[in-house]
Design an enzyme around this catalytic site. Structure first.
Site, short mmCIF file in Angstrom:
data_model
loop_
_atom_site.label_atom_id
_atom_site.label_comp_id
_atom_site.label_asym_id
_atom_site.label_seq_id
_atom_site.Cartn_x
_atom_site.Cartn_y
_atom_site.Cartn_z
N LYS A 137 -70.31 -64.65 21.17
CA LYS A 137 -69.98 -63.40 20.50
C LYS A 137 -69.61 -62.36 21.55
CE LYS A 137 -71.99 -59.80 17.60
NZ LYS A 137 -73.24 -59.29 17.00
N LEU A 138 -68.54 -61.63 21.31
CA LEU A 138 -68.01 -60.74 22.33
C LEU A 138 -69.03 -59.71 22.80
CD1 LEU A 138 -65.28 -60.53 23.76
CD2 LEU A 138 -64.70 -58.67 22.22
N SER A 139 -69.86 -59.21 21.89
CA SER A 139 -70.84 -58.19 22.29
C SER A 139 -71.88 -58.75 23.25
CB SER A 139 -71.53 -57.61 21.06
OG SER A 139 -72.24 -58.61 20.37
N LYS A 140 -72.01 -60.09 23.32
CA LYS A 140 -72.95 -60.71 24.24
C LYS A 140 -72.26 -61.16 25.53
CE LYS A 140 -76.07 -60.56 20.96
NZ LYS A 140 -77.16 -59.58 20.99
N SER A 141 -70.98 -60.87 25.65
CA SER A 141 -70.17 -61.42 26.73
C SER A 141 -69.76 -60.33 27.71
CB SER A 141 -68.92 -62.08 26.15
OG SER A 141 -67.93 -62.26 27.11
#
Length: 289
Positions: free
Chosen positions: A227-231
């Site tokens: 997930k982008l927010s975790k990346s």
């Protein structure tokens, strides 16, 4: 005249608006506008340890710059403690919620799933409050994007937390109370919250609240599928140049390109996007930015 449709975008102020959160904002806005309804914005800021100073205001400013403007005053969960407390006290009084002193370590042998307390009450420290989930609780619903869903809430989730032992409101309770209080009829959000929906519907039933319709949008993920927010790729979108990010979010929603002659501003682009929007094209798979 409004159609009665009431949608919402409810970001947590844990960082600036990025491609994934813009996709969720745009998708929920398009659903509301296509239905001739109203679109609300709610800041979900009850998890204070994860909140970044100034993030909420930057998110709201970015939404405004992208042309995604709420139809009513922005609501902040941090100002709604009394609503949550009333709901919790109602559940406790009716025996549908109970205090629990079990820690994550206590529940680790059961995969973190609470079915019965394994720790005795400890008057020296505050408990969490959990919803009592009956044996055999199976929740079914139909998602507008992902289709029929079913979850065995008792064995897959267990008795879930409504009020945390550290004194903070749990997401599940706050979101259910707020959606009902704001008259939300449709929840359009990222697919990372799909498995929370059965818990929220169960809680709506327990509180005697209406159940809205649900649509879970594709997540924006990086090349590793995170997930982008975790990346590390979760860079903020640029409010000074909104059209490229809006076009990318549109494509991630599975929508076909439309003619843009003379379009220079986000408000012009959004007006044409509403006319071209087709929810049936939204993919049930995640997208890369």
């Amino acid at each position: 005249m409004s159609s009665g449709y009431r949608g919402r975008f409810a970001p947590s102020p844990t960082g600036d608006l990025h491609a994934g959160s813009l996709l969720a904002a745009l998708g929920s806005w398009l659903y509301a506008r296509r239905a001739g309804g109203r679109w609300l914005v709610r800041v979900e800021d009850v998890d204070t340890p994860r909140e970044l100073a100034g993030a909420a205001d930057r998110q709201l400013a970015a939404l405004h710059a992208f042309g995604l403007r709420a139809d009513e005053a922005v609501v902040r969960q941090s100002e709604r403690d009394a609503l949550y407390r009333d709901a919790l006290e109602d559940l406790v009084d009716r025996g549908q919620a109970f205090p629990c002193w079990c820690s994550r370590a206590d529940l680790a042998p059961a995969g973190g799933i609470h079915r019965a307390c394994v720790r005795a009450p400890d008057p020296s420290r505050p408990p969490a409050i959990r919803l009592r989930v009956a044996d055999g609780t199976r929740l079914r619903f139909v998602d507008d994007v992902r289709g029929p869903q079913v979850q065995e809430v008792d064995v897959e989730v267990g008795d879930f937390v409504l009020f945390r032992a550290d004194g903070l409101w749990a997401y599940q309770l706050a979101v259910v109370v707020d959606d009902a209080a704001q008259g939300v009829t449709h929840v359009v959000r990222g697919a990372d919250l799909l498995d929370s929906t059965p818990r929220q519907i169960l809680l709506q039933h327990a509180l005697g609240l209406p159940t809205p319709g649900y649509a879970h949008l594709p997540l924006v993920v990086d090349e590793a599928g995170r997930k982008l927010s975790k990346s590390l790729a979760a860079m903020p979108v640029d409010p000074a140049d909104p059209l490229p990010a809006l076009r990318r979010a549109w494509a991630a929603l599975g929508q076909s390109p439309f003619d843009e002659p003379g379009v220079q501003y986000s408000c012009e682009w959004l007006e044409r996007a509403v006319a071209a929007f087709d929810p049936s094209k939204i993919p049930a798979i995640d997208a890369q930015p």
